[in-house]
Design a protein around this motif. Structure first.
Motif, mmCIF file in Angstrom:
data_model
loop_
_atom_site.group_PDB
_atom_site.id
_atom_site.type_symbol
_atom_site.label_atom_id
_atom_site.label_comp_id
_atom_site.label_asym_id
_atom_site.label_seq_id
_atom_site.Cartn_x
_atom_site.Cartn_y
_atom_site.Cartn_z
ATOM 1 N N ALA A 22 6.616 52.860 -28.121
ATOM 2 C CA ALA A 22 7.437 53.775 -27.322
ATOM 3 C C ALA A 22 8.845 53.215 -27.165
ATOM 4 N N PRO A 23 9.861 54.077 -27.206
ATOM 5 C CA PRO A 23 11.247 53.593 -27.076
ATOM 6 C C PRO A 23 11.490 52.960 -25.711
ATOM 7 N N LEU A 24 12.442 52.048 -25.688
ATOM 8 C CA LEU A 24 12.776 51.334 -24.456
ATOM 9 C C LEU A 24 13.424 52.283 -23.455
ATOM 10 N N SER A 25 12.947 52.256 -22.238
ATOM 11 C CA SER A 25 13.483 53.135 -21.204
ATOM 12 C C SER A 25 14.884 52.702 -20.793
ATOM 13 N N GLU A 26 15.762 53.682 -20.618
ATOM 14 C CA GLU A 26 17.128 53.409 -20.145
ATOM 15 C C GLU A 26 17.249 53.604 -18.642
ATOM 16 N N GLU A 27 16.154 53.995 -18.013
ATOM 17 C CA GLU A 27 16.173 54.256 -16.576
ATOM 18 C C GLU A 27 16.216 52.944 -15.792
ATOM 19 N N GLU A 28 16.961 52.942 -14.711
ATOM 20 C CA GLU A 28 17.056 51.747 -13.869
ATOM 21 C C GLU A 28 15.896 51.706 -12.881
ATOM 22 N N HIS A 29 15.369 50.507 -12.671
ATOM 23 C CA HIS A 29 14.230 50.328 -11.773
ATOM 24 C C HIS A 29 14.480 49.150 -10.846
ATOM 25 N N GLU A 30 13.792 49.182 -9.710
ATOM 26 C CA GLU A 30 13.724 48.003 -8.835
ATOM 27 C C GLU A 30 12.258 47.590 -8.762
ATOM 28 N N CYS A 31 11.994 46.376 -9.153
ATOM 29 C CA CYS A 31 10.619 45.891 -9.187
ATOM 30 C C CYS A 31 10.067 45.778 -7.771
ATOM 31 N N THR A 33 7.600 44.116 -6.771
ATOM 32 C CA THR A 33 7.065 42.776 -6.500
ATOM 33 C C THR A 33 8.157 41.765 -6.206
ATOM 34 N N CYS A 34 9.172 41.672 -7.107
ATOM 35 C CA CYS A 34 10.211 40.644 -6.941
ATOM 36 C C CYS A 34 11.582 41.231 -6.624
ATOM 37 N N HIS A 35 11.667 42.587 -6.549
ATOM 38 C CA HIS A 35 12.903 43.296 -6.171
ATOM 39 C C HIS A 35 14.054 43.041 -7.138
ATOM 40 N N THR A 36 13.696 42.793 -8.409
ATOM 41 C CA THR A 36 14.727 42.624 -9.439
ATOM 42 C C THR A 36 15.148 43.991 -9.970
ATOM 43 N N ASN A 37 16.434 44.244 -10.089
ATOM 44 C CA ASN A 37 16.938 45.482 -10.681
ATOM 45 C C ASN A 37 17.046 45.292 -12.195
ATOM 46 N N TYR A 38 16.510 46.261 -12.946
ATOM 47 C CA TYR A 38 16.502 46.112 -14.405
ATOM 48 C C TYR A 38 16.380 47.481 -15.068
ATOM 49 N N THR A 39 16.663 47.525 -16.362
ATOM 50 C CA THR A 39 16.401 48.706 -17.187
ATOM 51 C C THR A 39 15.386 48.301 -18.256
ATOM 52 N N GLY A 40 14.490 49.213 -18.571
ATOM 53 C CA GLY A 40 13.454 48.896 -19.551
ATOM 54 C C GLY A 40 12.087 49.308 -19.039
ATOM 55 N N ASN A 41 11.040 48.843 -19.736
ATOM 56 C CA ASN A 41 9.678 49.223 -19.389
ATOM 57 C C ASN A 41 8.966 48.190 -18.523
ATOM 58 N N TYR A 42 9.484 46.943 -18.531
ATOM 59 C CA TYR A 42 8.838 45.870 -17.770
ATOM 60 C C TYR A 42 9.898 45.033 -17.069
ATOM 61 N N CYS A 43 9.527 44.481 -15.926
ATOM 62 C CA CYS A 43 10.427 43.606 -15.176
ATOM 63 C C CYS A 43 10.609 42.298 -15.943
ATOM 64 N N PRO A 44 11.845 41.869 -16.222
ATOM 65 C CA PRO A 44 12.071 40.637 -16.984
ATOM 66 C C PRO A 44 11.745 39.374 -16.197
ATOM 67 N N CYS A 46 9.068 39.105 -13.490
ATOM 68 C CA CYS A 46 7.639 38.894 -13.227
ATOM 69 C C CYS A 46 6.728 39.640 -14.197
ATOM 70 N N GLY A 47 7.290 40.533 -15.033
ATOM 71 C CA GLY A 47 6.500 41.207 -16.049
ATOM 72 C C GLY A 47 5.767 42.455 -15.601
ATOM 73 N N GLN A 48 5.974 42.909 -14.364
ATOM 74 C CA GLN A 48 5.269 44.105 -13.896
ATOM 75 C C GLN A 48 5.792 45.359 -14.593
ATOM 76 N N SER A 49 4.871 46.267 -14.918
ATOM 77 C CA SER A 49 5.242 47.495 -15.608
ATOM 78 C C SER A 49 6.059 48.415 -14.704
ATOM 79 N N ALA A 50 7.018 49.088 -15.312
ATOM 80 C CA ALA A 50 7.834 50.032 -14.555
ATOM 81 C C ALA A 50 7.045 51.272 -14.179
#
Length: 292
Positions: A22-31, A33-44, A46-50
């Motif tokens: 599946a293509p990499l998500s461009e949507e922004e997320h806040e994890c 678990t660790c409250h890291t802001n990132y774009t993609g399918n997984y938190c860079p 802690c590794g939790q799925s978006a």
């Protein structure tokens, strides 16, 4: 008829097409678990799925599968592909696409355990199919004589004990026996399939992994047949399906694949005859008729 042909062509294209990630998500997320802001399918971090959100029955089901090792690395995708495109799936895995599919040995152990549960009563009849199969083999191998004497009865009892012993060993060491059988079959088949058209210079280790996945494919079919309590001969005939993954994996024609399999079985048969003859010579006590 044309529609069926077009559908078949589309199916063949799908069979040979590698799995597409599946293509990499461009949507922004806040994890969460660790409250890291990132774009993609997984938190860079802690590794939790978006895709993880509020708790639901779907989440509970996935967690249940995770307990048994089924909720990760494409278990269901692997089951589907082993049924519909086994040889092409093995090719994809050997080419490096390993995160897309469930690990072969882990899958082997899980399917072996499931097949044992099904054979011992986890089926539509609720009875032990293992015992039924044992009795069918005894009825074939141990044929009653019209005029039994003490020698004939002793021979029949001897054969029954050996069949019971073999079944007992299979029940005690299923995974070990499965691996040993795969190593044995791989050793003979590799002689005829090592010059694969699709994988030039195929190593024995690669072919062995292919045979493990092939054994997993057969285990799926055999477990389903046992679950529905089909006769033992149907379960045995499932082994003929080995030709499908070997043909797709090697890139050989159907004729060459079948002849290669026959050559491997013939070579193994010759070795077995030699082993039996040597056993008769050095261990005659195991062959009462020969010893007399």
């Amino acid at each position: 008829m044309m529609e069926i042909k077009e559908r078949y062509k589309a199916f063949r294209k799908w069979q040979q097409r590698p799995y597409e990630v599946a293509p990499l998500s461009e949507e922004e997320h806040e994890c969460p678990t660790c409250h890291t802001n990132y774009t993609g399918n997984y938190c860079p971090r802690c590794g939790q799925s978006a895709r993880i959100g509020r708790y639901s029955f779907r989440t509970a089901l996935l967690l249940f599968f995770d307990v048994w090792g089924l909720g990760n690395r494409g278990m269901f995708r692997t089951l589907r592909d082993l049924i519909l495109r086994p040889g092409y799936m093995i090719r994809d895995y050997l080419s490096g696409m390993q995160m897309a599919y469930f690990p072969p040995f882990k899958m082997l152990f899980l399917l072996t355990t499931l097949s044992i549960l099904v054979a011992h009563g986890l089926n539509i009849s609720g009875t032990s199919q293992r015992e039924r199969q044992r009795q069918e083999i005894i009825s074939i191998q141990v044929k009653p004589s019209e005029h039994p004497d003490k020698e004939t009865e002793a021979e029949m009892e001897f054969n029954k004990k050996w069949i019971d012993k073999l079944y007992d060993i299979q029940d005690r060491y299923p995974n070990l026996l499965s691996l040993g059988f795969i190593v044995l079959m791989s050793s003979f088949y590799y002689i005829f399939f090592r010059k694969s058209k699709s994988i030039p210079g195929m190593r024995f280790s690669e072919f062995f992994i292919g045979m493990v996945y092939t054994a997993n494919m057969l285990s799926i079919y055999e477990t389903v047949m046992t679950f529905f309590c089909l006769p033992t001969q149907y379960v045995s005939w499932a082994a003929a399906l080995t030709v499908i993954p070997l043909k797709q994996l090697s890139g050989f024609t159907w004729k060459r694949t079948i002849l290669s399999m026959a050559g491997a079985m013939a070579l193994m048969g010759v070795l077995l005859v030699i082993i039996v003859i040597l056993s008769m010579v050095f261990y005659p006590e195991f062959f009462p008729d020969i010893a007399d």
